[in-house]
Write an enzyme that holds these catalytic residues in place. Structure first.
Site, mmCIF file in Angstrom:
data_model
loop_
_atom_site.group_PDB
_atom_site.id
_atom_site.type_symbol
_atom_site.label_atom_id
_atom_site.label_comp_id
_atom_site.label_asym_id
_atom_site.label_seq_id
_atom_site.Cartn_x
_atom_site.Cartn_y
_atom_site.Cartn_z
ATOM 1 N N LYS A 173 83.113 -35.023 -90.410
ATOM 2 C CA LYS A 173 82.178 -35.843 -89.646
ATOM 3 C C LYS A 173 80.550 -35.098 -90.094
ATOM 4 O O LYS A 173 79.545 -34.662 -89.181
ATOM 5 C CB LYS A 173 82.672 -36.107 -88.939
ATOM 6 C CG LYS A 173 81.776 -37.571 -88.541
ATOM 7 C CD LYS A 173 81.139 -37.958 -86.742
ATOM 8 C CE LYS A 173 79.931 -37.484 -86.590
ATOM 9 N NZ LYS A 173 78.630 -38.404 -87.561
ATOM 10 N N GLU A 233 76.190 -24.339 -83.818
ATOM 11 C CA GLU A 233 75.665 -23.166 -84.467
ATOM 12 C C GLU A 233 74.350 -24.813 -83.869
ATOM 13 O O GLU A 233 74.253 -25.301 -84.604
ATOM 14 C CB GLU A 233 75.358 -23.152 -85.826
ATOM 15 C CG GLU A 233 76.360 -22.793 -86.634
ATOM 16 C CD GLU A 233 76.210 -21.168 -86.342
ATOM 17 O OE1 GLU A 233 75.367 -20.861 -86.580
ATOM 18 O OE2 GLU A 233 77.683 -20.106 -86.845
ATOM 19 N N CYS A 290 66.918 -25.192 -88.447
ATOM 20 C CA CYS A 290 66.990 -24.607 -86.904
ATOM 21 C C CYS A 290 66.417 -23.314 -87.161
ATOM 22 O O CYS A 290 65.835 -22.340 -86.280
ATOM 23 C CB CYS A 290 68.779 -24.993 -87.323
ATOM 24 S SG CYS A 290 69.839 -23.643 -88.802
ATOM 25 N N GLU A 332 62.261 -28.175 -79.211
ATOM 26 C CA GLU A 332 62.750 -27.715 -80.630
ATOM 27 C C GLU A 332 62.073 -29.238 -81.193
ATOM 28 O O GLU A 332 62.163 -30.210 -81.317
ATOM 29 C CB GLU A 332 63.557 -27.574 -80.821
ATOM 30 C CG GLU A 332 64.651 -27.121 -82.638
ATOM 31 C CD GLU A 332 65.968 -27.889 -83.287
ATOM 32 O OE1 GLU A 332 66.806 -27.954 -82.412
ATOM 33 O OE2 GLU A 332 65.869 -26.452 -83.663
HETATM 34 P P1 NAD Z 1 72.953 -34.115 -83.757
HETATM 35 O O1 NAD Z 1 73.265 -33.068 -83.058
HETATM 36 O O2 NAD Z 1 72.002 -35.374 -83.259
HETATM 37 O O3 NAD Z 1 73.610 -34.335 -84.668
HETATM 38 C C1 NAD Z 1 74.750 -33.420 -84.896
HETATM 39 C C2 NAD Z 1 76.149 -34.264 -85.313
HETATM 40 O O4 NAD Z 1 76.803 -34.528 -84.366
HETATM 41 C C3 NAD Z 1 76.154 -35.127 -86.433
HETATM 42 O O5 NAD Z 1 76.903 -35.284 -87.586
HETATM 43 C C4 NAD Z 1 76.463 -36.384 -85.438
HETATM 44 O O6 NAD Z 1 76.102 -37.663 -85.582
HETATM 45 C C5 NAD Z 1 76.954 -35.731 -84.077
HETATM 46 N N1 NAD Z 1 77.039 -35.957 -82.624
HETATM 47 C C6 NAD Z 1 75.934 -36.090 -81.884
HETATM 48 N N2 NAD Z 1 76.978 -37.225 -80.938
HETATM 49 C C7 NAD Z 1 78.084 -36.659 -80.839
HETATM 50 C C8 NAD Z 1 79.414 -36.813 -79.826
HETATM 51 N N3 NAD Z 1 78.873 -37.449 -78.588
HETATM 52 N N4 NAD Z 1 80.378 -36.033 -80.496
HETATM 53 C C9 NAD Z 1 80.720 -35.829 -81.551
HETATM 54 N N5 NAD Z 1 79.523 -35.822 -82.344
HETATM 55 C C10 NAD Z 1 78.785 -36.083 -82.175
HETATM 56 O O7 NAD Z 1 71.835 -33.307 -84.784
HETATM 57 P P2 NAD Z 1 71.599 -33.653 -86.315
HETATM 58 O O8 NAD Z 1 69.838 -34.072 -85.460
HETATM 59 O O9 NAD Z 1 72.254 -34.141 -87.027
HETATM 60 O O10 NAD Z 1 70.751 -31.995 -86.399
HETATM 61 C C11 NAD Z 1 69.303 -31.338 -86.280
HETATM 62 C C12 NAD Z 1 69.892 -30.317 -85.091
HETATM 63 O O11 NAD Z 1 70.511 -29.353 -85.631
HETATM 64 C C13 NAD Z 1 68.414 -29.268 -85.119
HETATM 65 O O12 NAD Z 1 68.829 -28.866 -83.149
HETATM 66 C C14 NAD Z 1 68.939 -28.289 -85.440
HETATM 67 O O13 NAD Z 1 68.592 -26.532 -84.892
HETATM 68 C C15 NAD Z 1 70.291 -27.764 -85.196
HETATM 69 N N6 NAD Z 1 71.261 -27.188 -86.680
HETATM 70 C C16 NAD Z 1 71.400 -26.124 -86.129
HETATM 71 C C17 NAD Z 1 71.599 -25.119 -87.319
HETATM 72 C C18 NAD Z 1 73.115 -23.535 -87.195
HETATM 73 O O14 NAD Z 1 72.846 -23.289 -87.978
HETATM 74 N N7 NAD Z 1 72.053 -23.536 -85.920
HETATM 75 C C19 NAD Z 1 71.540 -25.565 -89.088
HETATM 76 C C20 NAD Z 1 71.713 -26.301 -89.038
HETATM 77 C C21 NAD Z 1 70.689 -27.277 -87.630
#
Ligand code: NAD
Length: 500
Positions: free
Chosen positions: A187, A262, A296, A394
């Site tokens: 997803k 992650e 990130c 962040e």
């Molecule tokens: P997010 O957590 O809002 O969403 C990530 C994914 O999770 C999306 O596909 C979203 O639709 C899904 N999601 C949201 N709520 C959910 C739920 N209740 N159940 C299942 N899936 C759900 O994150 P974002 O805003 O898309 O991305 C930014 C974040 O990702 C930042 O905090 C960034 O640091 C982190 N990030 C981490 C890494 C790493 O390798 N550590 C890499 C890239 C981004």
């Protein structure tokens, strides 16, 4: 950069759908369509058909069939490896199309996205190699017995990816999961589905059997939650924000399903007076503003030694003011628009947060003076202390926060006073300084005198609230395979004869 030709446009489907068992599912009456908007023009690009619980169920059933009775987990490793190499070649053959979709859909500068597409191809090759060297263990020390340990794929994975680097993060999840014989349901983010949908089509065009990688599109609390809660899922690999990671881990724990997370970061970028300051300046700028600041692993807390702080910050601000903000499809652009409007607003709000905390605005802090699009001026503030919200939260945009320090002890203490621990950067030509930082900073990666460099052979992941588990060859074997011990007597052992 100007020698690189402008990319041409590619068709965008009028509706982006899930992809289950290698095909788009039939459209259900009354289904929800979400608008997908171009962050550069603010014009509609297409709509996304959200997968409801029934569609998620069909995707998991497809992955289950492919795992329980399909060819993929049973295939000779050389055949599986050939297929993963074919995927690499197909991604390369469609590199410009994928780059255009990624740049258009996520607003990421085309020069960067072209590199990320090449990495997308590379990860399939890399993890195919790793899988082909998978081996077991044997134990013969107990006289009369042979015990051997084999590794098996675990089953069906739910893979969830964010919007900030849709292709490279989704491909990393898929490429660490399927080479061992697992199948999955992916997803991606509901904000940036274009490039990932095309990638999953390309996997099938390369010959991947239907059902090995299924794609469901939709919002997290709807489609994502239905996926994580599904009883047919055996494990969850998640890349995204820390708050979402916590929700997902709780949901997975209810079914005792392993999770790899992650998550976010607020990484320290330490600039010492022993550094090559020209290189430290280049590295600090790219460390925060690359990928439009939406990374990130951004070096978002820049800690500068007081003796050089005023000169370093002045030079940083002067360069920041000259950053080329604009159309991500233009090869000259350094920073493009933020991925969606709500996120732009959230980043802009941090200018008010910074002021309220007593931080000094050094540059930026507002929408960029561009007629349309979710552009934010590259921003820098000087924080009053590490306790300020702009040092602890962040922001995930082109927003640098400076702090000053006197001694290395103080710098390391500030670096570690964070609930995150994803990565860190240190700039110094003094070996003991860099070695101390490497030893004492509590983060999954310490980059010394370099901006981010991803070594696929090394583990990548976070300490503390930046994650649980690692990406990388050894960590992927541990997470995506089960170990099985088979114990065989060499001569028939004597067995107590109950009831004889
Ligand atoms: P997010 O957590 O809002 O969403 C990530 C994914 O999770 C999306 O596909 C979203 O639709 C899904 N999601 C949201 N709520 C959910 C739920 N209740 N159940 C299942 N899936 C759900 O994150 P974002 O805003 O898309 O991305 C930014 C974040 O990702 C930042 O905090 C960034 O640091 C982190 N990030 C981490 C890494 C790493 O390798 N550590 C890499 C890239 C981004």
């Amino acid at each position: 950069m100007s020698a690189i030709p402008l990319p041409r446009g590619w068709p965008v489907a009028p509706r982006v759908q899930s992809l289950i068992d290698g095909a788009s599912p039939a459209l259900r009456a009354g289904g929800v369509d979400l608008p997908i908007v171009n962050p550069t023009t603010e014009e509609p690009l297409t709509v996304l058909r959200e997968a409801d619980a029934a569609e998620v169920d069909a995707a998991v059933a497809s992955a289950r069939r492919a795992f329980d009775s399909g060819p993929w987990p049973r295939m000779d490793i050389n055949a599986r490896k050939d297929l993963l190499y074919a995927i690499r070649d197909h991604v390369r053959a469609h590199a410009e199309e994928l780059a255009w979709l990624e740049s258009t859909g996520a607003g990421l500068p085309i020069w960067r996205v072209r590199d990320q597409v090449q990495r997308t191809a590379r990860v399939f090759e890399f993890f195919a190699e790793v899988a082909s060297t998978l081996h077991g263990e044997t134990y013969t020390q107990t006289a009369g017995w042979l015990t051997y340990v084999t590794r098996e794929p675990i089953g069906v994975a739910a893979l969830i990816a964010p919007w900030n680097a849709p292709l490279s993060l989704a491909s990393m999840r898929i490429a660490t999961c399927i080479p061992w014989g697992n199948t999955c349901v992916l997803k991606p983010s509901e904000y940036t589905p274009l490039s990932v949908r095309r990638l999953v089509e390309i996997l099938h065009e390369a010959g991947l059997p239907p059902g090995v990688v299924n794609l469901v599109n939709g919002r997290g609390p709807v489609t994502g939650a239905a996926l994580v809660d599904h009883p047919g899922i055996d494990l969850v690999g998640f890349t995204g924000g820390t708050a979402t990671g916590r929700t997902i881990m709780v949901a997975a724990a209810r079914r005792l399903v392993p999770t790899a997370l992650e998550l976010g970061g607020k990484s320290a970028n330490i600039v010492c007076d022993t550094a090559d300051l020209d290189r430290a300046l280049d590295g600090s700028l790219i460390g925060i503003y690359a990928n439009n600041g939406q990374q990130c692993l951004a070096g978002s807390r820049i800690l500068v030694q007081r003796s050089i702080a005023s000169e370093f910050i002045d030079r940083f601000v002067a360069r920041t003011k000259r950053i080329r903000v604009g159309d991500p499809l233009s090869p000259a652009t350094e920073v493009g628009p933020l991925a969606f409007e709500g996120h732009m607003q959230r980043v802009l709000d941090y200018t008010k947060v910074a002021r309220a905390d007593g931080a000094q605005l050094l540059t930026g802090g507002a929408r960029a003076a561009i007629e349309r699009g979710w552009f934010v001026e590259p921003t820098a503030v000087l924080a009053p202390s590490n306790d300020a919200r702009v040092c602890q939260e962040e922001i995930f945009g082109p927003f640098a926060t400076f702090l000053e320090f006197d001694t290395l002890d103080e710098a390391i203490d500030i670096a570690n006073r964070s609930r995150f621990g994803l990565v860190s950067y240190v700039w110094s030509d003094d070996l003991p300084t860099t070695m101390r930082c490497s030893r004492e900073i509590r983060a999954g990666t310490v980059w010394v005198n370099t901006p981010m460099m991803r070594e696929l052979r090394a583990p990548f992941g976070g300490y503390k609230e930046s994650g649980i588990g690692r990406d990388g060859p050894a960590a992927s074997v541990d997470f995506f395979t089960e170990q099985k011990a088979t114990i065989i007597p060499i001569d028939p052992p004597s067995i107590p004869r109950f009831g004889a």
